[in-house]
Scaffold this motif. Structure first.
Motif, PDB file in Angstrom:
ATOM      1  N   ASP A 280       0.864  -1.194   0.000  1.00  0.00           N
ATOM      2  CA  ASP A 280       0.000   0.000   0.000  1.00  0.00           C
ATOM      3  C   ASP A 280       0.894   1.234   0.000  1.00  0.00           C
ATOM      4  O   ASP A 280       1.671   1.450   0.929  1.00  0.00           O
TER       5      ASP A 280
ATOM      6  N   ASP B  21      -7.877   3.150  -2.679  1.00  0.00           N
ATOM      7  CA  ASP B  21      -8.325   3.411  -1.309  1.00  0.00           C
ATOM      8  C   ASP B  21      -8.627   4.903  -1.172  1.00  0.00           C
ATOM      9  O   ASP B  21      -9.792   5.308  -1.159  1.00  0.00           O
TER      10      ASP B  21
ATOM     11  N   GLU C  54      -1.856  -1.283  -3.594  1.00  0.00           N
ATOM     12  CA  GLU C  54      -2.957  -0.376  -3.253  1.00  0.00           C
ATOM     13  C   GLU C  54      -2.521   1.083  -3.382  1.00  0.00           C
ATOM     14  O   GLU C  54      -1.456   1.460  -2.910  1.00  0.00           O
TER      15      GLU C  54
HETATM   16 MG   LIG Z   1      -4.752   1.998   2.148  1.00  0.00          MG
END
Ligand SMILES: [Mg+2]
Length: 382
Positions: A209, A259, A235
Motif C-alpha cells: 500500500d 483506497d 494499493e
Molecule cells: Mg490503504
C-alpha cells in the motif's frame, strides 16, 4: 436554522419510538503501540471522535471515526464541530427512523464523511441495543460469514524489523500481510518485498500500500521489479484523482487497488472503468455503514475485489463496525484490516480478540462491544 427531519421512514412502525435525549461528541487521543509511518503522515496517537447517543430510556449507542486529514480531510476539531452542528437535528427524534434521519443529516451538512459515519454507527448501535439485534441483522438479510481473518500491516524502519514482526504476528494467527510503501527509497522497498516474500514463504498472501506516495514511473518500476514476489495487489500507488495514471498502470496486468480514491459510489465506478481491480472500503470515506455496504454491492456488480478496512487506528468500536461490514460484503478477497490491534489500550471492556487467526462477528446487540466509559474519560481530549 437547521431544518428538522419530518417524514417517518419505512419500517419504523415495527418498534415503539426511541426518542433521542442527547448526542455527545467526544474527542479522544488513543496511543498506538508504535508510531505508524505512511506516505505523507506519521501517526503516533489516534485522534478519533466518539459519538455517544442516549435515548430517553437511558439506552446508549456509540459510534467512532478516525480523523484522517490526508484521506477524508477530517481533522479532530472538524469532526467535533460537525457532530455538534448536527446534534440538534437528532435530539427528540426517533432513533429507529434512520431512513429519514440519515438523508436529512446529509442534506444539512455536505462532506464531513467521518462525522456522518460516526453518527450513523451510533444510531445503528443504539437501535440494536433497543431491539436486541446485531448490527448486521439490521442492514442485511443474513451475514455471509461469521468470522474474518485480519491482515497485518508492516511499516517498520527496517526490513529486518518487518520480518521479525511478521513472524511474531504469524504465530499470533495473522495470515495476510500488507507492506507500507512510498516511504523509503524505491530500491529499498523493492528489495524489501523480495526479502519479506522469502521470509514468509510463497503461499503467504502479501500486498503493498503506497498511500498515493508513488509517481507513475516509480509505480511502474515497483510492479515490474516485484513481479517475482507475487504481491496480491498494490494499493493506491498514485494520487487519488490520477485516473489516467491508474489506466496506464493497469495495462501492465498487475492488480491495482484503490483506497484514497474512493469517497462515493461514483468513485468506485470511475476507478473500475480506469482499470482498478479492487477497492478498499472504509466507513469514514463513504460516510457510513449503509453507504459502504452499497459500495460493496456495487463492487460485486463491477467484479471488484474488496478489502474492508478500519482506519489506522480505530478502537474496537469502529473496528467492530468494520467486522460487521466484512461479514456482509460480497467478498473480502483482499483481506480485512482491523486496526484496534495497533492501539496500546482499547476503550471497550472486551476488545475484539483474534483466535486461531480469526476475529468473530460480535454476537451482542448493535456493534456487540461494551464501551468502557472510564477509559473514554482517560483518553478524552480536553
Ligand atoms: Mg490503504
Amino acid at each position: 436554522m437547521l431544518e428538522r427531519p419530518q417524514a417517518k421512514g419505512k419500517g419504523v412502525a415495527a418498534h415503539s419510538p426511541l426518542p433521542i435525549r442527547r448526542v455527545d461528541a467526544i474527542p479522544v487521543a488513543l496511543p498506538l503501540k508504535t508510531p505508524m509511518k505512511m506516505s505523507g503522515i506519521t501517526i503516533a496517537t489516534a485522534e478519533n471522535i466518539l459519538v455517544r447517543i442516549e435515548a430517553a430510556d437511558g439506552r446508549v449507542g456509540w459510534g467512532e471515526a478516525a480523523s484522517a486529514p490526508t484521506m477524508t480531510g477530517d481533522t479532530l476539531g472538524g469532526l467535533v464541530a460537525a457532530v455538534r452542528y448536527l446534534a440538534p437535528l437528532l435530539t427528540g427524534q426517533d432513533a429507529f427512523d434512520r431512513p429519514a434521519l440519515i438523508p436529512a443529516l446529509r442534506r444539512a451538512l455536505m462532506g464531513n464523511a467521518g462525522a456522518h459515519s460516526a453518527i450513523e454507527m451510533a444510531l445503528l448501535d443504539l437501535a440494536g441495543h433497543a431491539g436486541n439485534t446485531r448490527l448486521v441483522d439490521a442492514v442485511a438479510p443474513k451475514p455471509l460469514r461469521t468470522q474474518v481473518k485480519p491482515m497485518w500491516l508492516l511499516g517498520n524502519g527496517t526490513v529486518e524489523q518487518d520480518i521479525a514482526e511478521a513472524h511474531t504476528k504469524e504465530r499470533e494467527g495473522f495470515h495476510f500481510f500488507k507492506l507500507k510503501i512510498g516511504v523509503k527509497p524505491a530500491a529499498d522497498e523493492i528489495a524489501a518485498a523480495h526479502a519479506i516474500r522469502q521470509a514468509l514463504g510463497r503461499n503467504m498472501p502479501l500486498c503493498a500500500d503506497a498511500n498515493a506516495g508513488l509517481t507513475l514511473t516509480n509505480a511502474k518500476r515497483y510492479v515490474e521489479r516485484t513481479r517475482p514476489a507475487k504481491l496480491a495487489f498494490i494499493e493506491q500507488p498514485l494520487p487519488p484523482d490520477d485516473l489516467a495514471g491508474l489506466k496506464a498502470l493497469a495495462k501492465l496486468r498487475v492488480p491495482v487497488g484503490v483506497d484514497e480514491s474512493i469517497h462515493s459510489l461514483a468513485d468506485v465506478a470511475a476507478n473500475a472503468r480506469a482499470g482498478a481491480a479492487g477497492v478498499s472500503l472504509k466507513l469514514i470515506k463513504l460516510g457510513g455503514f449503509t453507504a459502504a455496504y452499497e459500495a460493496a454491492k456495487l463492487c460485486r456488480r463491477r467484479r471488484l475485489k474488496i478489502n474492508v478496512a478500519a482506519k489506522i487506528a480505530e478502537s474496537s468500536i469502529a473496528t467492530a463496525a468494520a467486522v460487521h461490514l466484512a461479514c456482509v460484503a460480497p467478498n473480502v478477497d483482499w483481506g480485512v484490516s482491523l486496526t484496534h490491534f495497533y492501539l496500546a489500550e482499547d476503550i471497550v471492556k472486551q476488545p475484539l480478540a483474534i483466535r486461531d487467526g480469526t476475529v468473530a462477528l460480535p454476537q451482542g446487540p448493535g456493534l456487540g462491544v461494551e464501551v468502557d466509559e472510564a477509559a473514554v474519560e482517560r483518553f478524552r481530549v480536553k
